[in-house]
Write an enzyme that holds these catalytic residues in place. Structure first.
Site, PDB file in Angstrom:
ATOM      1  N   GLU A  97       4.561  25.854  45.166  1.00  0.00           N
ATOM      2  CA  GLU A  97       3.259  25.964  44.102  1.00  0.00           C
ATOM      3  C   GLU A  97       3.986  27.293  43.452  1.00  0.00           C
ATOM      4  O   GLU A  97       4.474  28.166  43.816  1.00  0.00           O
ATOM      5  CB  GLU A  97       2.111  26.489  44.760  1.00  0.00           C
ATOM      6  CG  GLU A  97       1.272  26.882  43.831  1.00  0.00           C
ATOM      7  CD  GLU A  97      -0.156  27.151  44.203  1.00  0.00           C
ATOM      8  OE1 GLU A  97      -0.529  26.357  45.505  1.00  0.00           O
ATOM      9  OE2 GLU A  97      -1.089  27.713  43.676  1.00  0.00           O
ATOM     10  N   LYS A 291      -7.468  29.972  50.727  1.00  0.00           N
ATOM     11  CA  LYS A 291      -6.534  29.057  50.570  1.00  0.00           C
ATOM     12  C   LYS A 291      -5.519  30.059  49.966  1.00  0.00           C
ATOM     13  O   LYS A 291      -4.067  29.934  50.089  1.00  0.00           O
ATOM     14  CB  LYS A 291      -6.811  27.953  49.793  1.00  0.00           C
ATOM     15  CG  LYS A 291      -5.876  26.861  49.304  1.00  0.00           C
ATOM     16  CD  LYS A 291      -4.881  27.381  48.088  1.00  0.00           C
ATOM     17  CE  LYS A 291      -4.010  26.121  47.820  1.00  0.00           C
ATOM     18  NZ  LYS A 291      -2.855  26.616  46.838  1.00  0.00           N
ATOM     19  N   ASP A 307       5.036  26.989  63.061  1.00  0.00           N
ATOM     20  CA  ASP A 307       4.365  25.539  62.775  1.00  0.00           C
ATOM     21  C   ASP A 307       3.094  26.039  61.996  1.00  0.00           C
ATOM     22  O   ASP A 307       2.397  26.574  62.337  1.00  0.00           O
ATOM     23  CB  ASP A 307       3.785  25.240  64.355  1.00  0.00           C
ATOM     24  CG  ASP A 307       3.060  23.893  64.147  1.00  0.00           C
ATOM     25  OD1 ASP A 307       2.505  23.740  63.219  1.00  0.00           O
ATOM     26  OD2 ASP A 307       2.873  23.399  65.360  1.00  0.00           O
ATOM     27  N   HIS A 404      -0.368  31.582  35.308  1.00  0.00           N
ATOM     28  CA  HIS A 404       0.145  30.098  35.605  1.00  0.00           C
ATOM     29  C   HIS A 404       0.680  29.333  34.782  1.00  0.00           C
ATOM     30  O   HIS A 404       1.382  28.461  34.863  1.00  0.00           O
ATOM     31  CB  HIS A 404      -1.159  29.508  36.341  1.00  0.00           C
ATOM     32  CG  HIS A 404      -1.482  29.560  37.681  1.00  0.00           C
ATOM     33  ND1 HIS A 404      -2.466  28.960  38.571  1.00  0.00           N
ATOM     34  CD2 HIS A 404      -0.929  30.807  38.662  1.00  0.00           C
ATOM     35  CE1 HIS A 404      -2.509  29.630  39.566  1.00  0.00           C
ATOM     36  NE2 HIS A 404      -1.689  30.743  39.792  1.00  0.00           N
TER      37      HIS A 404
HETATM   38  C1  MEV Z   1      -4.277  28.865  44.323  1.00  0.00           C
HETATM   39  O1  MEV Z   1      -3.256  28.622  44.748  1.00  0.00           O
HETATM   40  C2  MEV Z   1      -5.181  30.020  44.825  1.00  0.00           C
HETATM   41  C3  MEV Z   1      -6.236  30.711  44.307  1.00  0.00           C
HETATM   42  O2  MEV Z   1      -7.013  29.718  43.731  1.00  0.00           O
HETATM   43  C4  MEV Z   1      -6.773  31.752  44.944  1.00  0.00           C
HETATM   44  C5  MEV Z   1      -7.917  32.481  44.683  1.00  0.00           C
HETATM   45  O3  MEV Z   1      -8.999  31.724  44.018  1.00  0.00           O
HETATM   46  O4  MEV Z   1      -8.317  33.356  45.521  1.00  0.00           O
HETATM   47  C6  MEV Z   1      -5.748  31.419  43.094  1.00  0.00           C
END
Ligand code: MEV
Length: 449
Positions: A97, A291, A307, A404
């Site tokens: 990513e 995430k 792992d 991004h």
């Molecule tokens: C993107 O990979 C991760 C985010 O969505 C995490 C977040 O929203 O805190 C930017």
């Protein structure tokens, strides 16, 4: 076999393959390409293009798993300038990513100027269970366990000899009556220390031996014989839920020194703390919040040959340990200081498994000065905390799309195979225009007219 499989619109009529694993790599590819890809030679070329020309190295990679036909590259990158407990480290990251490594690097620099990261391992106990069926007398099985416990422990003395020499091994076996949750269900809950090894093989070998001894001893136990009711082992396996294998990382700094992205320190940290409060109470936000943390954690876990599925499973379960899935990080403002921290379970290793085999993993670990498992736990926790800081810093100030889109634009321009001059013009133009694949393609088309 007469079964004929019909595959969706191509209507390929195929017999199942037998002995696929015994075919050579070339034979596997030939069979795949002729069966599914119309003997397309370009497909073969793609697969072979990724073979390493160093045959020995390729053989090593082929051997990691079964039925290997090629290699799948992921970028191996470095986020430099992480100051952790006073030591300055470059962190290796493997991830697909875009923006993750840039975010980690920016955050490392931001905190380098504000005292760096502090991290500490809280505990390192791992665990596994022998899951048992028993439909006889509760007291009989409990008494049998108490009388047999020392035999169970003795049964693994050979297996744990080396681990013990290094200060690890089995810590305890506890008998748990789980019949309230499931009729006839009991467990031997075993706890272990595995030092610098992740220890999955060690733990599973111990558990299977304990289970074998438990079952064979039970066959000779008078109470079970007289009732003709014997315990039965269902399965023996380590647990990836490791809330007793915990690490904590933290940053802190006076609020007035936290000005960022055109926002003063007080406004920024107040919004930041609010963002964490939201992730604590709203599951939909918590999952995305965590995430983002895993972006940092998984990247280091992969780069260091650990792992990532076990780490993911364990961390997400920990995020819901109190019954609600919630934020893994915490933030507060106390006496004018912004304090931001993470606490996660991590059962990882720096010896054994891929760490001894994969040359890039060895390289990554040597960059990190060949850390102990505890040190690596600290580094991984810091990477997760840093990633969360970067995400929230963008989210509560500029929004994440700004950063991004730069990477997105670069990827689209690469796809369109633009010249350097076209790239430079596109970068200027898209500073204040929305980046989409078609808007960039149109822009380049106009330039080329
Ligand atoms: C993107 O990979 C991760 C985010 O969505 C995490 C977040 O929203 O805190 C930017």
């Amino acid at each position: 076999l007469n079964t004929i499989f019909v595959f969706y619109k191509f209507q390929i009529m195929l017999q199942p393959v037998s002995g696929f694993s015994k075919k050579t790599k070339d034979e596997k590819i030939d069979w795949l390409v002729s069966s599914y890809l119309n003997d397309d030679s370009a497909s073969k070329k793609i697969l072979k293009q990724y073979w390493n020309h160093n045959e020995k190295l390729q053989k090593l990679h082929d051997g990691f798993i079964e039925n290997t036909i090629s290699n799948y590259y992921l970028p191996f990158a470095i986020a430099p300038n992480f100051l952790i407990n006073g030591a300055l480290l470059p962190i290796p990251m493997v991830i697909e990513e875009s923006s993750v490594v840039a975010a980690a690097s920016n955050t490392a620099k931001y905190w380098l100027e504000r005292g760096g990261f502090k991290a500490e391992v809280i505990s390192t106990t791992k665990n596994g269970q022998v899951h048992i069926n028993f439909y006889g007398d509760d007291v009989a099985i409990q008494t049998f366990f108490s009388e047999t416990k020392s035999t169970l422990i003795k049964s693994i003395s050979e297996i744990e000899k080396n681990m013990k020499k290094r200060g690890g091994g089995l810590l305890d076996i506890e008998f748990i009556n789980t019949t309230n949750a499931l009729e006839g269900y009991y467990q031997l809950h075993c706890t272990f220390k595995t030092n610098d090894a992740m220890g999955a093989n060690f733990i599973n070998t111990c558990l299977e031996e304990i289970a074998k001894t438990f079952e064979s001893s039970s066959k000779l136990y008078a109470d079970f014989i007289s009732e003709n009711e014997f315990p039965e082992v269902v399965m023996s396996i380590l647990s990836n839920y490791v809330p007793e294998c915990l690490v904590r990382a933290q940053v802190s700094c006076p609020v007035e020194k936290m000005a960022t992205n055109g926002m003063d320190g007080k406004t920024f940290t107040t919004k930041f703390v609010r963002a964490i409060e939201i992730a604590k109470v709203e599951k939909r936000r918590a999952v995305t919040h965590n995430k983002g943390i895993m972006n940092g954690i998984d990247a280091v876990i992969l780069a260091t040959g650990n792992d990532f599925r076990s780490v993911e499973a364990g961390i997400h379960a920990y995020a819901s340990k109190d019954g609600n899935y919630t934020s893994l990080t915490d933030a507060k403002i106390e006496q004018g200081n912004f304090i931001f921290s993470i606490e996660i379970p991590l059962a990882i290793g720096t010896i054994g498994g891929l760490t001894a085999l994969h040359p890039l993993v060895k390289f990554g670990l040597s960059l990190l000065q060949n850390p102990s498992a505890k040190k690596l736990m600290e580094i991984v926790a810091v990477a997760g905390l840093a990633q969360n800081f970067a995400a929230l810093r963008s989210l509560v100030t500029t929004g994440i799309q700004k950063g991004h889109m730069k990477m997105h634009l670069a990827n689209i321009l690469n796809y369109l195979e633009v010249t350097q001059a076209e790239r430079e013009q596109a970068v200027v133009y898209f500073k204040d225009h929305a980046v989409t694949h078609s808007s960039v393609a149109n822009f380049i088309k106009q330039l080329r007219k």
